[in-house]
Design a protein around this motif. Sequence first.
Motif, short mmCIF file in Angstrom:
data_model
loop_
_atom_site.label_atom_id
_atom_site.label_comp_id
_atom_site.label_asym_id
_atom_site.label_seq_id
_atom_site.Cartn_x
_atom_site.Cartn_y
_atom_site.Cartn_z
N GLY A 82 70.82 -17.09 -13.36
CA GLY A 82 69.86 -17.97 -14.55
C GLY A 82 70.05 -16.66 -16.29
O GLY A 82 70.95 -15.95 -16.28
N PRO A 83 70.45 -17.74 -17.20
CA PRO A 83 70.46 -16.60 -18.69
C PRO A 83 70.28 -16.08 -18.63
O PRO A 83 71.65 -14.97 -19.35
CB PRO A 83 69.69 -18.75 -19.49
CG PRO A 83 69.06 -18.83 -18.70
CD PRO A 83 69.37 -18.74 -17.29
N ARG A 84 69.17 -15.06 -18.65
CA ARG A 84 68.69 -13.72 -18.58
C ARG A 84 69.04 -12.76 -18.05
O ARG A 84 70.08 -12.26 -18.12
CB ARG A 84 67.34 -13.81 -18.53
CG ARG A 84 66.30 -14.33 -19.34
CD ARG A 84 64.63 -13.74 -19.64
NE ARG A 84 64.49 -13.33 -18.31
CZ ARG A 84 63.44 -12.46 -17.62
NH1 ARG A 84 62.98 -11.70 -18.75
NH2 ARG A 84 63.03 -11.89 -16.79
N HIS A 85 69.97 -13.64 -17.26
CA HIS A 85 70.98 -12.58 -15.92
C HIS A 85 72.37 -12.52 -16.28
O HIS A 85 72.74 -11.16 -17.00
CB HIS A 85 70.96 -12.80 -14.74
CG HIS A 85 71.97 -12.76 -13.52
ND1 HIS A 85 72.61 -12.28 -13.29
CD2 HIS A 85 71.48 -11.53 -12.76
CE1 HIS A 85 73.76 -11.54 -12.17
NE2 HIS A 85 72.07 -10.80 -11.52
N VAL A 86 73.17 -13.91 -16.77
CA VAL A 86 74.42 -13.80 -17.87
C VAL A 86 74.01 -12.84 -18.74
O VAL A 86 75.22 -12.05 -19.26
CB VAL A 86 74.33 -15.06 -17.30
CG1 VAL A 86 76.25 -15.24 -18.61
CG2 VAL A 86 74.80 -16.15 -16.39
N PHE A 87 72.80 -12.97 -19.65
CA PHE A 87 72.78 -12.16 -20.53
C PHE A 87 72.61 -10.69 -20.86
O PHE A 87 73.95 -9.89 -21.25
CB PHE A 87 71.45 -12.89 -22.15
CG PHE A 87 72.21 -12.37 -23.00
CD1 PHE A 87 72.49 -12.20 -24.55
CD2 PHE A 87 70.80 -11.29 -23.26
CE1 PHE A 87 72.28 -11.58 -25.27
CE2 PHE A 87 70.56 -10.22 -23.98
CZ PHE A 87 71.38 -10.20 -25.23
N THR A 88 72.19 -10.16 -19.78
CA THR A 88 71.99 -9.06 -19.26
C THR A 88 73.08 -8.29 -19.01
O THR A 88 73.65 -7.15 -19.22
CB THR A 88 70.62 -8.88 -18.15
OG1 THR A 88 69.66 -9.20 -19.31
CG2 THR A 88 70.80 -7.26 -18.03
N ASP B 280 65.57 -10.47 -11.40
CA ASP B 280 64.91 -11.38 -12.70
C ASP B 280 64.27 -11.68 -10.64
O ASP B 280 63.73 -11.17 -10.47
CB ASP B 280 66.06 -12.34 -13.08
CG ASP B 280 64.84 -12.87 -13.93
OD1 ASP B 280 63.94 -12.21 -13.74
OD2 ASP B 280 64.74 -13.56 -14.93
N ASP C 130 76.39 -6.66 -9.26
CA ASP C 130 76.15 -7.11 -11.07
C ASP C 130 77.61 -5.99 -11.77
O ASP C 130 78.47 -6.85 -12.36
CB ASP C 130 75.37 -7.62 -12.02
CG ASP C 130 74.59 -8.64 -11.42
OD1 ASP C 130 74.78 -9.55 -10.72
OD2 ASP C 130 73.75 -7.82 -10.99
N ARG D 78 75.84 -8.26 -22.21
CA ARG D 78 75.57 -6.97 -22.50
C ARG D 78 75.75 -6.08 -22.05
O ARG D 78 76.66 -4.92 -22.93
CB ARG D 78 74.61 -7.07 -23.26
CG ARG D 78 73.43 -6.55 -24.26
CD ARG D 78 72.44 -5.90 -23.91
NE ARG D 78 71.05 -6.40 -23.64
CZ ARG D 78 70.45 -6.97 -23.34
NH1 ARG D 78 69.86 -7.36 -24.14
NH2 ARG D 78 69.19 -6.47 -22.55
#
Length: 173
Positions: free
Chosen positions: A36-42, A106, A77, A45
């Motif tokens: 998901g988006p939070r995973h991709v962003f983290t 997540d 990851d 970063r």
Amino acid sequence: MATRYRFGVEEFERLFQGVKHLELLRGEIYEMSPIGPRHVFTVARLDKNLQALLGEKAIITVQSPLRIPPHSEPEPDLLVLKPPLEAYAERLPEPQDVLLLIEVADTSLEHDRAKLALYAEAGVPEVWIVNLQEGLLEVYREPQGSRYRLRELVPPGEAKAPLAFPDRPIPWS
């Protein structure tokens, strides 16, 4: 009665080369959870922070396989690997190459925690789980048998220095 079949890393690599979102864990193939988006962003970063802080001191790979013979090939990851980059031109990284392994979790939190035993048995010196559910960094160190002797929870806003780079705290949140 159904026959169960265990894959080895060589067979897994030959049959499933190029197939995304699969992991080989103890001879069994797992389809990884959608990201998901939070995973991709983290992950992005963390990659940016690691690249900026470690520079030429380490090789950073994102969602790449880690070869753990004879029956496992997870896709963490992030991997922080010993240089030089050319060492991985003809082979996948193995546990002895790993300085730090990071899983961002997540929906995959329990699955990522279950992989800790595999990482400990393989001798991966340090594993971080960025626990997006609880907003914590779980740090695992000192592998012994199938577990890590040390576990530390790091709150948001607090950077953590990897064992391999004690003078380079990494912002994770």
